[in-house]
Design a protein around this motif. Structure first.
Motif, mmCIF file in Angstrom:
data_model
loop_
_atom_site.group_PDB
_atom_site.id
_atom_site.type_symbol
_atom_site.label_atom_id
_atom_site.label_comp_id
_atom_site.label_asym_id
_atom_site.label_seq_id
_atom_site.Cartn_x
_atom_site.Cartn_y
_atom_site.Cartn_z
ATOM 1 N N TYR A 42 -76.725 -61.542 -13.030
ATOM 2 C CA TYR A 42 -75.877 -60.693 -13.876
ATOM 3 C C TYR A 42 -76.742 -59.849 -14.812
ATOM 4 C CZ TYR A 42 -71.892 -63.484 -12.293
ATOM 5 O OH TYR A 42 -70.936 -64.091 -11.532
ATOM 6 N N GLU A 43 -77.809 -60.446 -15.336
ATOM 7 C CA GLU A 43 -78.734 -59.716 -16.199
ATOM 8 C C GLU A 43 -79.413 -58.591 -15.427
ATOM 9 O OE1 GLU A 43 -83.003 -60.496 -18.453
ATOM 10 O OE2 GLU A 43 -81.706 -62.194 -17.970
ATOM 11 N N VAL A 44 -79.774 -58.849 -14.166
ATOM 12 C CA VAL A 44 -80.424 -57.840 -13.330
ATOM 13 C C VAL A 44 -79.557 -56.595 -13.210
ATOM 14 C CG1 VAL A 44 -81.162 -57.302 -10.972
ATOM 15 C CG2 VAL A 44 -81.817 -59.477 -12.005
ATOM 16 N N LEU A 45 -78.236 -56.795 -13.051
ATOM 17 C CA LEU A 45 -77.307 -55.667 -12.892
ATOM 18 C C LEU A 45 -76.740 -55.192 -14.221
ATOM 19 C CD1 LEU A 45 -75.323 -56.728 -9.682
ATOM 20 C CD2 LEU A 45 -77.322 -55.244 -9.859
ATOM 21 N N GLY A 46 -77.140 -55.838 -15.327
ATOM 22 C CA GLY A 46 -76.656 -55.423 -16.640
ATOM 23 C C GLY A 46 -75.190 -55.726 -16.848
ATOM 24 N N LEU A 47 -74.724 -56.877 -16.342
ATOM 25 C CA LEU A 47 -73.314 -57.231 -16.387
ATOM 26 C C LEU A 47 -73.095 -58.569 -17.083
ATOM 27 C CD1 LEU A 47 -72.418 -56.355 -12.677
ATOM 28 C CD2 LEU A 47 -71.869 -54.979 -14.686
ATOM 29 N N GLN A 48 -71.839 -58.805 -17.491
ATOM 30 C CA GLN A 48 -71.432 -60.108 -17.992
ATOM 31 C C GLN A 48 -71.001 -60.981 -16.826
ATOM 32 O OE1 GLN A 48 -71.742 -61.032 -21.239
ATOM 33 N NE2 GLN A 48 -72.660 -59.013 -21.587
ATOM 34 N N LYS A 49 -70.936 -62.287 -17.039
ATOM 35 C CA LYS A 49 -70.646 -63.218 -15.946
ATOM 36 C C LYS A 49 -69.283 -62.976 -15.314
ATOM 37 C CE LYS A 49 -71.064 -68.074 -14.667
ATOM 38 N NZ LYS A 49 -71.406 -69.434 -15.103
ATOM 39 N N GLU B 86 -67.002 -53.387 -10.989
ATOM 40 C CA GLU B 86 -68.117 -53.242 -11.935
ATOM 41 C C GLU B 86 -69.446 -53.590 -11.272
ATOM 42 O OE1 GLU B 86 -66.033 -54.229 -16.258
ATOM 43 O OE2 GLU B 86 -66.614 -55.891 -14.932
ATOM 44 N N ILE B 87 -69.433 -54.617 -10.420
ATOM 45 C CA ILE B 87 -70.646 -55.002 -9.700
ATOM 46 C C ILE B 87 -71.091 -53.877 -8.770
ATOM 47 C CG2 ILE B 87 -71.566 -56.583 -7.951
ATOM 48 C CD1 ILE B 87 -69.790 -58.757 -9.221
ATOM 49 N N LYS B 88 -70.132 -53.284 -8.052
ATOM 50 C CA LYS B 88 -70.443 -52.209 -7.110
ATOM 51 C C LYS B 88 -71.008 -50.992 -7.832
ATOM 52 C CE LYS B 88 -68.328 -49.472 -3.406
ATOM 53 N NZ LYS B 88 -67.083 -49.214 -2.633
ATOM 54 N N LYS B 89 -70.383 -50.607 -8.943
ATOM 55 C CA LYS B 89 -70.834 -49.430 -9.686
ATOM 56 C C LYS B 89 -72.223 -49.649 -10.280
ATOM 57 C CE LYS B 89 -66.298 -47.525 -10.911
ATOM 58 N NZ LYS B 89 -65.362 -47.237 -12.025
ATOM 59 N N ALA B 90 -72.458 -50.856 -10.817
ATOM 60 C CA ALA B 90 -73.765 -51.153 -11.403
ATOM 61 C C ALA B 90 -74.851 -51.114 -10.336
ATOM 62 C CB ALA B 90 -73.733 -52.523 -12.081
ATOM 63 N N TYR B 91 -74.547 -51.671 -9.158
ATOM 64 C CA TYR B 91 -75.527 -51.664 -8.070
ATOM 65 C C TYR B 91 -75.859 -50.230 -7.655
ATOM 66 C CZ TYR B 91 -77.340 -51.745 -3.343
ATOM 67 O OH TYR B 91 -78.087 -51.503 -2.225
ATOM 68 N N ALA C 5 -90.143 -53.250 -6.766
ATOM 69 C CA ALA C 5 -89.777 -54.645 -7.030
ATOM 70 C C ALA C 5 -88.397 -54.733 -7.668
ATOM 71 C CB ALA C 5 -90.829 -55.285 -7.939
ATOM 72 N N ARG C 6 -88.103 -53.815 -8.596
ATOM 73 C CA ARG C 6 -86.777 -53.799 -9.227
ATOM 74 C C ARG C 6 -85.703 -53.483 -8.207
ATOM 75 N NH1 ARG C 6 -83.898 -54.713 -12.269
ATOM 76 N NH2 ARG C 6 -83.382 -53.057 -13.743
ATOM 77 N N PHE C 7 -85.987 -52.574 -7.272
ATOM 78 C CA PHE C 7 -85.018 -52.215 -6.244
ATOM 79 C C PHE C 7 -84.671 -53.434 -5.385
ATOM 80 C CE2 PHE C 7 -84.031 -50.596 -1.947
ATOM 81 C CZ PHE C 7 -82.934 -49.810 -2.254
ATOM 82 N N LYS C 8 -85.691 -54.212 -5.016
ATOM 83 C CA LYS C 8 -85.451 -55.419 -4.221
ATOM 84 C C LYS C 8 -84.662 -56.447 -5.022
ATOM 85 C CE LYS C 8 -89.557 -54.955 -1.274
ATOM 86 N NZ LYS C 8 -90.859 -55.547 -0.892
ATOM 87 N N GLU C 9 -84.986 -56.582 -6.305
ATOM 88 C CA GLU C 9 -84.293 -57.528 -7.172
ATOM 89 C C GLU C 9 -82.823 -57.140 -7.322
ATOM 90 O OE1 GLU C 9 -85.362 -59.557 -11.448
ATOM 91 O OE2 GLU C 9 -85.321 -57.365 -11.360
ATOM 92 N N ILE C 10 -82.557 -55.847 -7.453
ATOM 93 C CA ILE C 10 -81.194 -55.338 -7.586
ATOM 94 C C ILE C 10 -80.404 -55.607 -6.306
ATOM 95 C CG2 ILE C 10 -79.847 -53.203 -7.774
ATOM 96 C CD1 ILE C 10 -82.266 -52.209 -9.577
ATOM 97 N N GLY C 11 -81.041 -55.369 -5.154
ATOM 98 C CA GLY C 11 -80.378 -55.620 -3.873
ATOM 99 C C GLY C 11 -80.046 -57.087 -3.678
ATOM 100 N N GLU C 12 -80.970 -57.963 -4.084
ATOM 101 C CA GLU C 12 -80.741 -59.412 -3.949
ATOM 102 C C GLU C 12 -79.593 -59.858 -4.841
ATOM 103 O OE1 GLU C 12 -83.137 -63.454 -5.199
ATOM 104 O OE2 GLU C 12 -84.290 -61.792 -4.338
ATOM 105 N N ALA C 13 -79.553 -59.346 -6.070
ATOM 106 C CA ALA C 13 -78.466 -59.705 -6.990
ATOM 107 C C ALA C 13 -77.124 -59.234 -6.461
ATOM 108 C CB ALA C 13 -78.743 -59.090 -8.366
ATOM 109 N N HIS C 14 -77.085 -58.020 -5.934
ATOM 110 C CA HIS C 14 -75.817 -57.493 -5.403
ATOM 111 C C HIS C 14 -75.376 -58.266 -4.177
ATOM 112 C CE1 HIS C 14 -73.391 -54.676 -2.917
ATOM 113 N NE2 HIS C 14 -72.807 -54.482 -4.080
ATOM 114 N N GLU C 15 -76.330 -58.650 -3.319
ATOM 115 C CA GLU C 15 -75.991 -59.381 -2.095
ATOM 116 C C GLU C 15 -75.294 -60.699 -2.409
ATOM 117 O OE1 GLU C 15 -76.508 -62.267 0.988
ATOM 118 O OE2 GLU C 15 -78.185 -62.097 -0.394
#
Length: 381
Positions: free
Chosen positions: A8-15, A21-26, A46-56
């Motif tokens: 959630y922190e990676v995407l800048g979101l609350q739990k 909101e998840i889709k838009k943040a990604y 590295a951030r791009f990979k981290e963002i993709g993993e969080a969204h997945e």
């Protein structure tokens, strides 16, 4: 897994963030840190990979539920809290406490029972990502992705025993993975069900383990998998490929491969659902007199007629030159937003001619100006 940041922190979101909101943040972050827009920037990659993993994880309801309950361990392929397994999913086991209540009251404490260690179990899903061009998203394409998968060990055929040998049913628990123990208490003799100490709950004994998989029957291997990307797919959408995830256990089916698709922005077009926007630059003379001009489309250049008196901001629609519907039913449109360019750096002769033109026109030649002066006369009423 302790070094991983909270998804959630990676995407800048609350739990409690919504799916939207998840889709838009990604989408926002994926575009910001995409390697194509940050060439040579290892940190952005590295951030791009981290963002993709969080969204997945967070975009999948099952994975998100496990992550919310167990953290990063809940979405690790080798994790299974309280019980044996891990490749086939998360199986909650209350251990001896659950067994004790089960033996006393019959039928599980809190609805939980020990899973049959020899029952077929489906493998976990795998995730991958692929980046395609705007044109490829519109027309469809084929890609290959490298996917680290858990697959049956080729040396032992997946049974975990060294070639030429076979696993034996545990004689202590007779293949159940559990044994009954009786204990005398002030309330009488109580029976409890516990994990078999001889086979560690597996229900079978491997005397001579396979050297390639260590007796697990499964190994991790990176495979190159071909995927068909359908025409009309949008940025952030995913494709599910059945049976290309992690292998199951005990004859259970493999999980699926979920490929997250990213679409690179186009230098000319902007997507709006199945429609495409293009800002069409025209000269003052072309807008005033009308003209035949060339415009770009996804199918190449084409000629389009600009009508006499076309105004800045007018929207021209070209049917069937947009994005196909994913369902295959129809195609969107190309929308041209007219932008009239005002000439600069005029010569003396050009200024003279333009001034003569201006002097020859009146309010009736300008629709908006005529409307403006009409309102002045009426006091804006």
């Amino acid at each position: 897994m302790a070094d991983k940041r909270d998804y959630y922190e990676v995407l800048g979101l609350q739990k409690g963030a919504s799916e939207d909101e998840i889709k838009k943040a990604y989408r926002r972050l994926a575009k910001q840190y995409h390697p194509d827009l940050n060439p040579g920037d290892a940190e952005a990659e590295a951030r791009f990979k981290e963002i993709g993993e969080a969204h997945e994880v967070l975009s999948d309801a099952d994975k998100r539920a496990r992550y919310d309950q167990f953290g990063h361990a809940g979405v690790d392929p080798n994790f299974s809290p309280g019980g044996y397994g891990g490749y086939g999913g998360v199986n909650v086991d209350f251990g001896d406490l659950g067994d004790m209540f089960s033996s006393i009251f019959g039928g599980g404490f809190g609805g939980a029972r020990r899973a049959d260690p020899n029952a077929p179990r489906r493998g976990n899903d795998c995730g991958a990502s692929v980046m395609i061009s705007f044109e490829e998203a519109a027309k469809g394409t084929k890609k290959e992705v490298n996917v680290p998968r858990i697959v049956p060990c080729a040396s032992c055929g997946g049974n975990g025993a060294k070639k030429g040998t076979t696993p034996q049913t545990c004689s202590h628990c007779h293949g159940t993975g559990q044994v009954m123990q009786q204990q005398r208490t002030p309330f009488g003799v109580m029976s409890t069900q516990t994990t078999c100490p001889q086979c560690k709950g597996r229900g079978r004994i491997i005397s001579d383990p396979c050297p390639d998989c260590g007796g697990q029957g499964l190994v991790r291997r990176t495979e190159q998998i071909k995927i068909n990307i359908p025409a009309g797919i949008d940025d952030g959408q995913s494709i599910r490929i059945a049976g290309k995830g992690n292998a199951g256990r005990n004859g259970g089916p493999a999980g699926d491969l979920i490929v997250q698709v990213g679409v690179r922005p186009h230098p000319l077009f902007e997507r709006d659902g199945v429609n495409i926007w293009y800002e069409l630059p025209v000269t003052f003379a072309q807008a005033a007199l009308g003209a035949e001009i060339e415009i770009p489309t996804l199918d190449g250049r084409m000629t389009h007629t600009i009508k006499e008196g076309t105004q800045p901001g007018d929207i021209l629609r070209i049917k069937g030159k947009g994005i196909p519907h994913l369902s295959g039913r129809g195609v969107g449109d190309l929308l041209l937003r007219v932008a009239v360019e005002v000439p600069k750096n005029l010569s003396a002769e050009q200024r003279k001619l333009l001034q003569a033109f201006e002097n020859s026109t009146g309010n009736k030649n300008y629709q908006r100006r005529t409307s403006f002066f009409d309102k002045l006369k009426k006091g804006f009423h």
